[in-house]
Design an enzyme around this catalytic site. Structure first.
Site, mmCIF file in Angstrom:
data_model
loop_
_atom_site.group_PDB
_atom_site.id
_atom_site.type_symbol
_atom_site.label_atom_id
_atom_site.label_comp_id
_atom_site.label_asym_id
_atom_site.label_seq_id
_atom_site.Cartn_x
_atom_site.Cartn_y
_atom_site.Cartn_z
ATOM 1 N N LYS A 94 0.814 -1.221 0.000
ATOM 2 C CA LYS A 94 0.000 0.000 0.000
ATOM 3 C C LYS A 94 0.848 1.270 0.000
ATOM 4 C CE LYS A 94 -4.213 -1.753 0.261
ATOM 5 N NZ LYS A 94 -5.234 -1.539 -0.791
ATOM 6 N N GLU A 116 -9.522 6.439 3.015
ATOM 7 C CA GLU A 116 -10.329 5.416 3.685
ATOM 8 C C GLU A 116 -9.490 4.156 3.776
ATOM 9 O OE1 GLU A 116 -10.000 3.273 0.762
ATOM 10 O OE2 GLU A 116 -9.952 5.308 0.007
ATOM 11 N N SER A 384 1.465 -9.615 -0.656
ATOM 12 C CA SER A 384 1.247 -8.168 -0.674
ATOM 13 C C SER A 384 1.539 -7.497 0.662
ATOM 14 C CB SER A 384 -0.190 -7.866 -1.090
ATOM 15 O OG SER A 384 -1.078 -8.575 -0.256
#
Lengths: 421, 244
Positions: A94, A116, A384
């Protein structure tokens, strides 16, 4: 059918079946136009890309390693490689997107960032990027997600971000998205909305993909150390799908089978899952949250509740480019249930010394299933994120009594500490 | 108050189909010329918490799209009814079928905030075919050029001006900025102006009555329906908005 590596006129796909677009109320129109201009005129400049590269190397800690999983490979009788995004700063992919968007916001002259988050990793990454680049930050998070991802919330606050609990609707990611969109519509002049996945109205799906494509570009270069030619399979988990599209991007036009693993939750017939791409009765093309894609919804167009053991995959929609790639057959979609995910997490922890995030463990579960029918293939799995953040979920399932005792003792210690103070 | 007309708002099926219908009748009988009937959607991103919660309750209580059309049909002889909803409700129903059904139910216009003018899945084309109008929205950050364009493309007799940046349900401050914004619209728009979002009191209406043609009160009525569900009380509260 034509393959879209980027959107055309805001959409992926041709007239017959296209996903994406800009289905937003008038209030957001100027903000999106401004973002489009910044994407065209700032994002693609050499200066911006050079500054981003510097941050990616010296702050994010890229490139993340591609690891040959020797022990798992022997047991599963295939050559398995793990792209370990968990070693990026804040423990997940991210950050690639967050640092890029926050940098773009700064170049646009914005002073405040909102975002968010579901699993909390995007919120954490955004808060981290804001701390580094010196911007005010507010994170919107469903109260259910806050409860199951408390460690990430504490860390976001440590980075100086304000975390706003959302109690409307299902109190999960989609409600946090709605609230963030509302907040953005109040003040888009000063505020930049850092969207966490490759979805939402154009140009977000393109911006997020571009920023996450660093994963596949690195893989493309790293595989040369291990073998010649292309891998046979690449597997990634898919919620909104930002890790998947970033991991697949450089391989879209190469001879590699690409597999996306969705959240099977408690199983197909349970109604408690997030499978949007597997011809489920409840998964239909729809328009919500600013874009057109395949949403889990009922016959009347109301978005459905979703379930996954991992907060990050618990979302009713899917990124429009992945919806397109699925429809044209370029990406094949499968699923893993909560139980299969926990088994995969344990297996790779024990054999490879890697604790994957519950999201990424879906990809691991997908790989284990693939290995039941395939032998001697080269399989790359995108891990991830790291699983540290999930300890309050995994410990509950895997070490029930020990964890209960630990929490009880920890509460006692907190009370003692309070009494002393 | 003769120069300005009222547009009321209900969420269809909130808290039940019957009560929403009664409330609507109260609002109309007290003088509303227009009434927005909102078809609830699970993710109403342009609305605030008051309307969102009303939508959730209506859906929980079993609201179906057909209920919305039934409510429209029932009220269509008494006021000019506009259906307000979100893209996915219309898209999933089938855009042409939805517009056709809206017409058959007696609706006069449609407000679908997330089917904007250049990405509307054929909404405006079908509206023209079935003789309904689609209301275009203008916000304080809409440029003059875009106000002109939206005004020209607008199919109805009025354009809907959102009073402030943001969502429904918060209070709008009557300020010089608001007057400037209304002047900017008037200069670039040849349609009547309906002003909405945050209108909650007689005092506010008094202050802006010479600048607009229609005042829209949405969350105000939804809030009243939350507190008082009878036709009589809604009648009283509608009067109160126009007569303190």
């Amino acid at each position: 059918m034509q393959l879209y590596t980027k959107s055309k006129n805001t959409f992926f796909g041709d007239k017959n079946e296209r996903f994406g677009g800009q289905y937003v109320p008038e209030i957001l129109y100027p903000a999106l136009k401004e973002l489009e201009n910044a994407y065209k005129n700032i994002f693609h400049t050499k200066e911006f890309q050079a500054e981003l590269k510097e941050l990616m190397t010296h702050f994010v800690n890229r490139p993340t390693p591609l690891i040959y999983a020797k022990n798992a490979s022997e047991i599963l009788q295939n050559d398995i490689y793990l792209k370990f995004e968990g070693l990026a700063n804040t423990g997940a992919h991210k950050i690639n997107n967050a640092i890029g968007q926050v940098l773009l916001a700064k170049k646009m002259g914005k002073t405040r960032i909102i975002a968010e988050t579901g699993a909390g990793q995007h919120g954490l990454a955004t808060a981290c990027a804001c701390a580094k680049l010196g911007l005010e930050c507010e994170i919107f998070m469903g109260s259910v997600d806050i409860a199951r991802q408390r460690p990430n919330v504490l860390n976001m606050e440590l980075f100086g971000a304000k975390v706003r609990s959302i109690d409307s609707g299902t109190k999960t990611l989609k409600d946090a998205v709605n609230e963030a969109l509302r907040e953005w519509s109040k003040d888009s002049i000063n505020t930049f909305y850092v969207l966490g996945s490759a979805l939402g109205p154009y140009p977000y799906p393109d911006i997020v993909r571009d920023l996450q494509s660093i994963i596949s570009k690195e893989v493309l270069s790293q595989i040369k150390h291990y073998f010649t030619g292309m891998p046979d399979y690449m597997i990634a988990c898919v919620g909104g799908g930002s890790n998947a599209i970033g991991f697949f991007h450089a391989f879209l036009q190469k001879d590699v089978k690409l597999i996306g693993i969705e959240a099977g939750g408690k199983g197909n017939n349970s109604g408690e899952h997030a499978m949007r791409m597997q011809n489920s009765r409840d998964a239909q093309t729809g328009i919500a949250q600013g874009y057109k894609t395949i949403f889990l919804q009922n016959q009347e167009g109301q978005l459905a509740k979703t379930h996954s053991i991992s907060a990050g995959l618990d979302y009713a929609g899917i990124g429009p480019q992945l919806a397109h790639l699925g429809k044209i057959g370029r990406v094949q979609f499968q699923s893993a249930t909560d139980d299969e995910v926990l088994e995969a997490l344990k297996f790779f922890a024990k054999t490879e010394g890697i604790i994957a995030a519950l999201e990424s463990s879906h990809a691991l579960a997908g790989a284990i299933k693939l290995c039941q029918t395939q032998k001697n293939k080269k399989i790359i799995i995108n891990i991830s994120g790291r699983g540290d953040k999930d300890i309050f979920i995994t410990a509950k399932y895997l070490k029930t009594n020990i964890w209960e005792d630990f929490l009880g003792e920890e509460i006692k210690r907190i009370q003692e500490l309070k009494a002393i103070k | 108050m003769k120069d300005i007309v009222l547009m009321g708002h209900i969420v269809g099926g909130f808290p039940t189909k019957e009560i929403s219908l009664q409330a609507a009748q109260g609002i109309i009988e007290a003088g509303a010329k227009y009434l927005e009937v909102q078809f609830p959607f699970s993710d109403p991103s342009a609305d605030g918490v008051i309307i969102e919660e009303a939508c959730n309750i209506a859906l929980k209580n079993g609201f179906k799209i057909q209920d919305g059309f039934d409510i429209v049909q029932e009220l269509s002889q008494k006021a000019e009814i506009l259906i307000m909803t979100y893209a996915n409700i219309v898209f999933r129903y089938g855009v042409e079928s939805f517009v056709k059904k809206a017409k058959e139910s007696g609706a006069k216009g449609l407000i679908i905030p997330d089917l904007p003018i250049y990405q509307d899945e054929g909404l405006r084309k079908f509206a023209k075919k079935f003789h309904l109008y689609v209301v275009e929205l203008i916000t304080p950050n809409t440029t003059q050029e875009r106000i002109k364009m939206l005004s020209q493309k607008s199919q109805g007799e009025f354009i809907y001006a959102v009073a402030r940046a943001g969502i429904t349900g918060s209070k709008t401050i009557i300020s010089q900025d608001l007057f400037d914004y209304l002047d900017r619209i008037a200069k670039n728009c040849d349609k009547k102006i309906a002003l909405g979002f945050g209108i909650q009191s007689y005092k506010q209406i008094q202050a802006i009555k010479n600048k607009i043609d229609i005042v829209v009160a949405g969350s105000y009525f939804v809030k009243q329906i939350t507190k008082y569900s009878s036709k009589e009380s809604l009648f009283d509260h509608t009067l109160k908005l126009f007569n303190p």
